[in-house]
Design a protein around this motif. Structure first.
Motif, PDB file in Angstrom:
ATOM      1  N   GLY A 151       0.825  -1.207   0.000  1.00  0.00           N
ATOM      2  CA  GLY A 151       0.000   0.000   0.000  1.00  0.00           C
ATOM      3  C   GLY A 151       0.856   1.253   0.000  1.00  0.00           C
ATOM      4  O   GLY A 151       0.543   2.234  -0.671  1.00  0.00           O
ATOM      5  N   PHE A 152       1.956   1.233   0.758  1.00  0.00           N
ATOM      6  CA  PHE A 152       2.871   2.372   0.784  1.00  0.00           C
ATOM      7  C   PHE A 152       3.530   2.583  -0.576  1.00  0.00           C
ATOM      8  O   PHE A 152       3.668   3.698  -1.048  1.00  0.00           O
ATOM      9  N   LYS A 153       3.918   1.481  -1.199  1.00  0.00           N
ATOM     10  CA  LYS A 153       4.578   1.582  -2.503  1.00  0.00           C
ATOM     11  C   LYS A 153       3.625   2.123  -3.560  1.00  0.00           C
ATOM     12  O   LYS A 153       3.989   2.968  -4.370  1.00  0.00           O
ATOM     13  N   SER A 154       2.386   1.633  -3.562  1.00  0.00           N
ATOM     14  CA  SER A 154       1.435   2.124  -4.567  1.00  0.00           C
ATOM     15  C   SER A 154       1.073   3.587  -4.300  1.00  0.00           C
ATOM     16  O   SER A 154       0.894   4.370  -5.220  1.00  0.00           O
ATOM     17  N   MET A 155       0.960   3.980  -3.030  1.00  0.00           N
ATOM     18  CA  MET A 155       0.680   5.377  -2.699  1.00  0.00           C
ATOM     19  C   MET A 155       1.851   6.256  -3.140  1.00  0.00           C
ATOM     20  O   MET A 155       1.649   7.345  -3.688  1.00  0.00           O
ATOM     21  N   ASN A 156       3.056   5.788  -2.950  1.00  0.00           N
ATOM     22  CA  ASN A 156       4.244   6.525  -3.371  1.00  0.00           C
ATOM     23  C   ASN A 156       4.258   6.680  -4.888  1.00  0.00           C
ATOM     24  O   ASN A 156       4.583   7.746  -5.415  1.00  0.00           O
ATOM     25  N   ASN A 157       3.891   5.647  -5.618  1.00  0.00           N
ATOM     26  CA  ASN A 157       3.832   5.713  -7.082  1.00  0.00           C
ATOM     27  C   ASN A 157       2.788   6.719  -7.552  1.00  0.00           C
ATOM     28  O   ASN A 157       3.018   7.475  -8.490  1.00  0.00           O
ATOM     29  N   ILE A 158       1.638   6.726  -6.884  1.00  0.00           N
ATOM     30  CA  ILE A 158       0.581   7.673  -7.243  1.00  0.00           C
ATOM     31  C   ILE A 158       1.053   9.113  -7.016  1.00  0.00           C
ATOM     32  O   ILE A 158       0.875   9.985  -7.866  1.00  0.00           O
ATOM     33  N   LEU A 159       1.681   9.353  -5.856  1.00  0.00           N
ATOM     34  CA  LEU A 159       2.164  10.704  -5.545  1.00  0.00           C
ATOM     35  C   LEU A 159       3.253  11.144  -6.523  1.00  0.00           C
ATOM     36  O   LEU A 159       3.283  12.298  -6.961  1.00  0.00           O
ATOM     37  N   THR A 160       4.140  10.236  -6.879  1.00  0.00           N
ATOM     38  CA  THR A 160       5.203  10.559  -7.832  1.00  0.00           C
ATOM     39  C   THR A 160       4.616  10.896  -9.200  1.00  0.00           C
ATOM     40  O   THR A 160       5.021  11.862  -9.842  1.00  0.00           O
TER      41      THR A 160
END
Length: 130
Positions: A6-15
């Motif tokens: 979940g953290f990785k996908s949230m980070n990808n979305i923010l990037t």
């Protein structure tokens, strides 16, 4: 609490959103810059006319030799400022007193410095009208 994925996908979305915002802002700045360049000649001609300075066009083209941050020197030997940008037939200077636009045909020669045909007083008179 949250799974690691979940953290990785949230980070990808923010990037992705950050990159899209940067691209949009870059496009807006380019559009504004293009519009400014389009109307700069008209504005400078108006200021020169109001200052009572007759514009003489010179065929020498030093535009390719002029670089950002080069020192600009008046005919009297006094330092006028530094090159910020070249807008068509004008040079935008960064000076202690504030920004200034000078016509390209005032350039006498370009070495490691840019030498003008006009004295310091005439350049500052233009600066006070811009």
């Amino acid at each position: 609490m949250f799974p690691e994925s979940g953290f990785k996908s949230m980070n990808n979305i923010l990037t992705t959103k950050k990159i899209a915002t940067q691209d949009k802002l870059s496009g807006m700045v380019k559009t504004a810059s293009d519009r400014l360049a389009k109307y700069t000649d008209t504005a400078v001609n108006f200021v020169l006319e109001r200052a009572g300075i007759k514009v003489e066009h010179d065929d020498s083209n030093c535009r390719d030799e002029i670089r950002k941050n080069m020192i600009v020197v008046a005919a009297c030997g006094r330092r006028v400022g530094y090159v910020d940008e070249v807008f068509g037939d004008y040079i935008k200077l960064t000076c202690f007193q504030g920004p200034s636009l000078i016509p390209m045909h005032w350039v006498n020669r370009v070495d490691s410095l840019i030498f003008l045909e006009r004295d310091y007083e005439e350049v500052t008179r233009i600066r006070s009208l811009v």
